[in-house]
Design a protein around this motif. Structure first.
Motif, mmCIF file in Angstrom:
data_model
loop_
_atom_site.group_PDB
_atom_site.id
_atom_site.type_symbol
_atom_site.label_atom_id
_atom_site.label_comp_id
_atom_site.label_asym_id
_atom_site.label_seq_id
_atom_site.Cartn_x
_atom_site.Cartn_y
_atom_site.Cartn_z
ATOM 1 N N ASP A 176 0.799 -1.224 0.000
ATOM 2 C CA ASP A 176 0.000 0.000 0.000
ATOM 3 C C ASP A 176 0.834 1.278 0.000
ATOM 4 O O ASP A 176 0.947 1.977 -1.009
ATOM 5 C CB ASP A 176 -0.963 -0.014 1.203
ATOM 6 N N LYS A 234 -3.781 -1.031 -6.604
ATOM 7 C CA LYS A 234 -3.428 0.330 -6.158
ATOM 8 C C LYS A 234 -3.079 1.180 -7.384
ATOM 9 O O LYS A 234 -3.468 2.344 -7.486
ATOM 10 C CB LYS A 234 -2.252 0.246 -5.176
ATOM 11 N N LYS A 240 1.580 9.301 -1.716
ATOM 12 C CA LYS A 240 1.135 10.029 -0.520
ATOM 13 C C LYS A 240 2.297 10.112 0.446
ATOM 14 O O LYS A 240 2.872 9.073 0.819
ATOM 15 C CB LYS A 240 -0.033 9.313 0.148
ATOM 16 N N LEU A 242 -9.806 3.107 -0.647
ATOM 17 C CA LEU A 242 -8.693 2.473 0.075
ATOM 18 C C LEU A 242 -8.800 2.680 1.583
ATOM 19 O O LEU A 242 -8.034 2.110 2.349
ATOM 20 C CB LEU A 242 -7.343 3.003 -0.432
ATOM 21 N N ARG A 277 -10.205 6.978 -4.936
ATOM 22 C CA ARG A 277 -9.085 6.555 -4.079
ATOM 23 C C ARG A 277 -9.527 6.402 -2.624
ATOM 24 O O ARG A 277 -8.922 5.675 -1.846
ATOM 25 C CB ARG A 277 -7.911 7.542 -4.207
HETATM 26 N N1 GLY Z 1 -3.094 4.356 1.656
HETATM 27 C C1 GLY Z 1 -4.194 4.961 1.061
HETATM 28 C C2 GLY Z 1 -3.867 5.705 -0.199
HETATM 29 O O1 GLY Z 1 -2.769 5.582 -0.690
HETATM 30 O O2 GLY Z 1 -4.692 6.402 -0.699
#
Ligand code: GLY
Length: 351
Positions: free
Chosen positions: A137, A221, A143, A238, A235
């Motif tokens: 992740d 992802k 992020k 997630l 998104r």
């Molecule tokens: N871990 C959640 C995201 O990358 O949006």
């Protein structure tokens, strides 16, 4: 070795397999050709185990290598550590052409990525995740953040790495609880997107093949990041299990790990969804059985009165509502905004 291409604002590759960390020097040379110095940022648990592999790979490729090691744990993900790291980069005369390598789990990846995002208005970095959670992740998707006293990840930026090198050999050294944290995120991905992955995890339990499972999670992802890089829509999926999970984690003063808290959050929304008639009655039992096979808890003793104020302060709140991710069937979930009254009724029914 499995390779997955991510098409974000900066496209990059995720390479997953045994020995991937030894490719760090070659990949840095190709992707950041003007870099002279690379600082490897790590923590005091990971660096003694894998630091030399990273440093040797970079030195062999002709880089001057600096190392910066922070204490392990979420407490290092703060503005003090960030400024100390930035000061270190200036002391070492790192320029805008130089680069960072993040060697560690989610904390190291987030801190290093954010330092890369803001140092001289942005320099290159490569993610080298060493935990299952970071591999499935947090190392993918750009992020980056540090925590503020008011909450987790409140200061951050979207800043994509130049590549991600996920060396599955590093998973062999993970303590059981850290491995379980990553299992919770892999289970989350399966519930969100992938009935076949759910079945793979269910049958293998903790003995799943890491390269295959990480690659599958990274593919999902990748698809979400390509559709919604800046987290304004899809998104948000997630965050399955994270609204209640973050509240459980915070109410335990972070003594309950992120993965275990997310597992409790996930099981709770599944029970609540079944009671509300949103998913089939069998779904919560199947999810609980999977989480238990992965060594994860599915219930908390905490009451809705304790958890609700924390859920309402979550940064996923928008306007007067909180976006809750609700399973409809294995492989398909929806984002449902709930006001305070609806959130209370929904979550309490699942506790
Ligand atoms: N871990 C959640 C995201 O990358 O949006």
């Amino acid at each position: 070795m499995k390779v997955i291409e991510v098409s974000a604002s900066t496209p990059y590759r995720v390479e997953i397999g045994s020995g991937a960390l030894s490719l760090l020097g070659e990949r840095m040379r190709t992707l950041v050709p003007k870099a002279k110095t690379v600082t490897v940022v790590s923590d005091d648990t990971v660096f003694p185990l894998h630091g030399q592999t990273a440093v040797r790979a970079l030195s062999d490729a002709g880089f001057d290598v600096e190392t910066y090691v922070v204490p392990h744990g979420e407490a290092s993900k703060n503005t003090g550590s960030l400024v100390a790291l930035l000061n270190f980069l200036t002391e070492k005369h790192m320029t805008r052409s130089d680069a960072l390598a993040a060697l560690g789990g989610g904390m190291v990846g987030d801190l290093t990525g954010f330092a890369a995002a803001v140092y001289m208005r942005g320099i290159a970095y490569i993610q080298c995740p060493t935990t299952l959670l970071a591999a499935v992740d947090s190392s993918v998707g750009g992020k980056t953040a540090v925590d503020l006293p008011a909450g987790k990840n409140l200061m951050g930026a979207f800043w994509q790495p130049r590549c991600v090198l996920c060396d599955t050999d590093s998973l062999a050294t993970l303590p059981e609880v850290v491995f379980a944290d990553g299992c919770a995120e892999a289970a989350k991905t399966a519930i969100l997107f992938d009935p076949a992955l759910f079945s793979t995890l269910y049958h293998a339990g903790k003995a799943f093949d890491p390269e295959t499972v990480i690659a599958r999670c990274v593919q999902h992802k990748r698809d979400i990041v390509a559709a919604d890089e800046f987290d304004t829509g899809k998104r948000g999926l997630l965050n399955l299990g994270h609204t209640l999970g973050h509240a459980v984690e915070a109410c335990s003063d972070f003594s309950l790990s992120h993965g275990k808290s997310v597992a409790i959050g996930t099981a709770t929304v599944c029970r609540a969804a079944a009671k509300a008639g949103i998913c089939g009655d069998f779904l919560p039992g199947a999810v609980e059985a999977l989480l238990e096979k992965l060594g994860l808890p599915t219930r908390t003793e905490l009451s809705i009165d304790t958890l609700l104020p924390v859920m309402l302060s979550d940064k996923k709140r928008s306007g007067g509502t909180v976006n809750v991710i609700v399973p409809e069937r294995i492989g398909h979930c929806s984002i449902r905004p709930m006001d305070e009254a609806a959130l209370r009724i929904f979550m309490e029914s699942g506790l």
